[in-house]
Design a protein around this motif. Structure first.
Motif, PDB file in Angstrom:
ATOM      1  N   MET A  34      12.994  -5.388  11.812  1.00  0.00           N
ATOM      2  CA  MET A  34      13.167  -4.303  10.689  1.00  0.00           C
ATOM      3  C   MET A  34      13.257  -5.120   9.781  1.00  0.00           C
ATOM      4  O   MET A  34      13.098  -6.351   9.317  1.00  0.00           O
ATOM      5  N   GLY A  35      12.263  -4.895   8.627  1.00  0.00           N
ATOM      6  CA  GLY A  35      11.635  -5.060   7.212  1.00  0.00           C
ATOM      7  C   GLY A  35      12.476  -4.005   6.188  1.00  0.00           C
ATOM      8  O   GLY A  35      12.376  -2.862   6.304  1.00  0.00           O
ATOM      9  N   TRP A  36      12.172  -4.098   4.564  1.00  0.00           N
ATOM     10  CA  TRP A  36      12.115  -3.290   3.735  1.00  0.00           C
ATOM     11  C   TRP A  36      11.680  -3.924   2.411  1.00  0.00           C
ATOM     12  O   TRP A  36      10.928  -4.651   2.483  1.00  0.00           O
ATOM     13  N   PHE A  37      10.639  -3.295   1.965  1.00  0.00           N
ATOM     14  CA  PHE A  37       9.624  -3.060   1.563  1.00  0.00           C
ATOM     15  C   PHE A  37       9.663  -2.407   0.362  1.00  0.00           C
ATOM     16  O   PHE A  37      11.229  -1.001  -0.119  1.00  0.00           O
ATOM     17  N   ARG A  38       9.466  -2.483  -1.041  1.00  0.00           N
ATOM     18  CA  ARG A  38       9.635  -1.300  -2.063  1.00  0.00           C
ATOM     19  C   ARG A  38       7.762  -1.329  -3.044  1.00  0.00           C
ATOM     20  O   ARG A  38       7.023  -2.387  -2.030  1.00  0.00           O
ATOM     21  N   GLU A  39       8.334  -0.189  -4.026  1.00  0.00           N
ATOM     22  CA  GLU A  39       6.628  -0.184  -3.927  1.00  0.00           C
ATOM     23  C   GLU A  39       7.086   0.534  -5.273  1.00  0.00           C
ATOM     24  O   GLU A  39       7.336   1.810  -5.510  1.00  0.00           O
ATOM     25  N   TYR A  95      11.477   1.524   1.168  1.00  0.00           N
ATOM     26  CA  TYR A  95      11.371   1.970   2.186  1.00  0.00           C
ATOM     27  C   TYR A  95      11.602   1.149   3.022  1.00  0.00           C
ATOM     28  O   TYR A  95      11.122  -0.075   2.820  1.00  0.00           O
ATOM     29  N   CYS A  96      12.388   0.911   4.201  1.00  0.00           N
ATOM     30  CA  CYS A  96      12.739   0.605   5.239  1.00  0.00           C
ATOM     31  C   CYS A  96      11.697   0.929   6.361  1.00  0.00           C
ATOM     32  O   CYS A  96      11.381   2.001   6.228  1.00  0.00           O
ATOM     33  N   ALA A  97      11.277  -0.159   7.514  1.00  0.00           N
ATOM     34  CA  ALA A  97      10.467  -0.468   8.273  1.00  0.00           C
ATOM     35  C   ALA A  97      10.745  -0.830   9.548  1.00  0.00           C
ATOM     36  O   ALA A  97      11.789  -1.755   9.474  1.00  0.00           O
ATOM     37  N   ALA A  98      10.359  -0.726  10.657  1.00  0.00           N
ATOM     38  CA  ALA A  98      10.420  -1.374  12.229  1.00  0.00           C
ATOM     39  C   ALA A  98       9.243  -0.933  12.374  1.00  0.00           C
ATOM     40  O   ALA A  98       8.125  -0.665  12.984  1.00  0.00           O
ATOM     41  N   GLY A  99       9.399  -2.733  13.297  1.00  0.00           N
ATOM     42  CA  GLY A  99       8.504  -2.919  13.863  1.00  0.00           C
ATOM     43  C   GLY A  99       8.422  -3.882  15.358  1.00  0.00           C
ATOM     44  O   GLY A  99       9.204  -4.701  15.281  1.00  0.00           O
ATOM     45  N   SER A 100       7.396  -3.729  16.340  1.00  0.00           N
ATOM     46  CA  SER A 100       7.491  -4.844  17.040  1.00  0.00           C
ATOM     47  C   SER A 100       5.768  -5.507  17.395  1.00  0.00           C
ATOM     48  O   SER A 100       5.202  -5.418  17.640  1.00  0.00           O
ATOM     49  N   PRO A 113       4.533  -0.161  12.249  1.00  0.00           N
ATOM     50  CA  PRO A 113       4.110   1.703  12.653  1.00  0.00           C
ATOM     51  C   PRO A 113       4.923   2.627  11.600  1.00  0.00           C
ATOM     52  O   PRO A 113       4.665   3.618  11.395  1.00  0.00           O
ATOM     53  N   TYR A 114       6.062   2.037  12.036  1.00  0.00           N
ATOM     54  CA  TYR A 114       7.508   3.350  11.903  1.00  0.00           C
ATOM     55  C   TYR A 114       8.142   2.711  10.288  1.00  0.00           C
ATOM     56  O   TYR A 114       8.612   1.755   9.568  1.00  0.00           O
TER      57      TYR A 114
END
Length: 125
Positions: A34-39, A95-100, A113-114
């Motif tokens: 899981m990641g957090w990003f900001r814009e 934003y939070c995001a999910a990836g494999s 991707p999510y």
């Protein structure tokens, strides 16, 4: 497929704190890093924090290291971002995001991707 919804944003004075939450549905987040990003307005989306699937490893850019803390509760299917010692330059949509992916974490938006819809954080001086 996983759906993500962020919450916890708001207006805070410089030096204050917020706790963001990212609630997942549709699939267990235990499958994902899981990641957090900001814009911020007029800027590119920026990496803020990442956590491995087990939660044992966390990663931060220098700009937030020591002030932000990412954590996860796989049983609650939720990821958190604790924001401390906030500065006006932290103002952004988070934003939070999910990836494999093969590694335990990534700072690239293209590996996730999510995404959630974002939550606004505004820090006043």
């Amino acid at each position: 497929q996983v759906q993500l919804v962020e919450s916890g944003g708001g207006l805070v004075q410089a030096g204050g704190s917020l706790r963001l939450a990212c609630a997942a549905s549709g699939r267990s987040i235990s499958y994902y890093a899981m990641g957090w990003f900001r814009e911020a307005p007029g800027k590119e989306r920026e990496f803020v924090a990442a956590i491995s699937r087990t939660g044992l490893d966390t990663y931060y850019p220098d700009s937030v290291k020591g002030r932000f803390t990412i954590s996860r509760d796989n049983a609650k299917n939720t990821v958190y971002l604790q924001l401390n010692s906030l500065k006006p330059e932290d103002t952004a949509v988070y934003y939070c995001a999910a990836g494999s992916f093969g590694s335990s974490w990534s700072r690239s938006i293209y590996d996730y991707p999510y995404w959630g819809q974002g939550t606004q954080v505004t820090v006043s001086s």
